[in-house]
Design an enzyme around this catalytic site. Structure first.
Site, PDB file in Angstrom:
ATOM      1  N   CYS A   1     -77.431  37.720  96.733  1.00 51.87           N
ATOM      2  CA  CYS A   1     -77.984  37.573  95.374  1.00 51.87           C
ATOM      3  C   CYS A   1     -79.455  37.183  95.429  1.00 51.87           C
ATOM      4  O   CYS A   1     -80.286  37.732  94.699  1.00 51.87           O
ATOM      5  CB  CYS A   1     -77.193  36.532  94.594  1.00 51.87           C
ATOM      6  SG  CYS A   1     -75.453  36.975  94.373  1.00 51.87           S
TER       7      CYS A   1
ATOM      8  N   ASP B   1     -73.624  44.216  92.041  1.00 50.05           N
ATOM      9  CA  ASP B   1     -74.712  43.546  91.333  1.00 50.05           C
ATOM     10  C   ASP B   1     -75.887  44.500  91.150  1.00 50.05           C
ATOM     11  O   ASP B   1     -76.266  45.223  92.069  1.00 50.05           O
ATOM     12  CB  ASP B   1     -75.209  42.320  92.103  1.00 50.05           C
ATOM     13  CG  ASP B   1     -74.190  41.200  92.161  1.00 50.05           C
ATOM     14  OD1 ASP B   1     -73.234  41.229  91.374  1.00 50.05           O
ATOM     15  OD2 ASP B   1     -74.362  40.290  92.994  1.00 50.05           O
TER      16      ASP B   1
ATOM     17  N   CYS C   1     -71.168  44.815  96.205  1.00 50.15           N
ATOM     18  CA  CYS C   1     -70.584  43.886  95.236  1.00 50.15           C
ATOM     19  C   CYS C   1     -70.783  44.339  93.795  1.00 50.15           C
ATOM     20  O   CYS C   1     -70.217  43.752  92.882  1.00 50.15           O
ATOM     21  CB  CYS C   1     -71.163  42.496  95.417  1.00 50.15           C
ATOM     22  SG  CYS C   1     -72.917  42.401  95.054  1.00 50.15           S
TER      23      CYS C   1
ATOM     24  N   CYS D   1     -72.696  38.563  89.279  1.00 52.29           N
ATOM     25  CA  CYS D   1     -72.059  37.250  89.286  1.00 52.29           C
ATOM     26  C   CYS D   1     -73.041  36.166  88.861  1.00 52.29           C
ATOM     27  O   CYS D   1     -74.244  36.411  88.681  1.00 52.29           O
ATOM     28  CB  CYS D   1     -71.509  36.958  90.684  1.00 52.29           C
ATOM     29  SG  CYS D   1     -72.796  36.770  91.930  1.00 52.29           S
TER      30      CYS D   1
END
Length: 153
Positions: free
Chosen positions: A130, A63, A61, A87
């Site tokens: 996350c 991150d 993603c 995000c």
């Protein structure tokens, strides 16, 4: 022609407002709070022997999370800072993690689980990575601190 433009602008404005409301609904209020008002953003002196730095990322993603801890002589985390590229859920996970680990002993902080972070932030399954990054960043920072403070042979 002018009425057509006004009508078009009103429709666009309505669609933007709807999109904003839907985006806010997609995130729990705690995520929005930590995203809009992140705690402990910044850096510590990575060269200091009292500072441990963890840098982790999720290639899928994009991150990237850097979390730093400052530890006193008793093994207590006296400060924590982060910088996260990602995000809202990644930023919120970092922010919450730094709040939680401040004041903890490094052994206690190393037991913090991503599921605790995910539950507190009400992260949906698609955003669990996350909270996993936050857990990994804490563990990496503690490991870095311990490596820096190993007895010299």
């Amino acid at each position: 022609m002018c009425a057509l433009r006004i009508n078009l602008l009103q429709k666009i404005s309505s669609q933007v407002q709807t999109a904003t409301v839907l985006a806010q609904r997609a995130y729990h209020e705690k995520v929005i709070d930590h995203y809009e008002n992140p705690r402990n953003v910044g850096t510590l002196d990575k060269k200091s022997t009292t500072v441990g730095t963890g840098l982790v990322g999720a290639p899928a993603c994009g991150d990237v999370m850097r979390l730093q801890i400052e530890v006193d002589d008793d093994g207590k985390i006296t400060d924590a800072k982060f910088k996260t590229f990602g995000c809202g859920s990644a930023i919120a996970s970092s922010s919450l993690a730094t709040e939680w680990i401040k004041g903890m002993n490094i052994d206690k902080a190393s037991t913090l689980k991503n599921t605790d972070i995910a539950k507190e932030l009400s992260l949906p399954p698609v955003k669990l990575h996350c909270s996993m990054l936050a857990e990994d960043a804490i563990k990496a920072a503690i490991k870095d601190y311990k490596v820096k403070n190993q007895p010299k042979e």
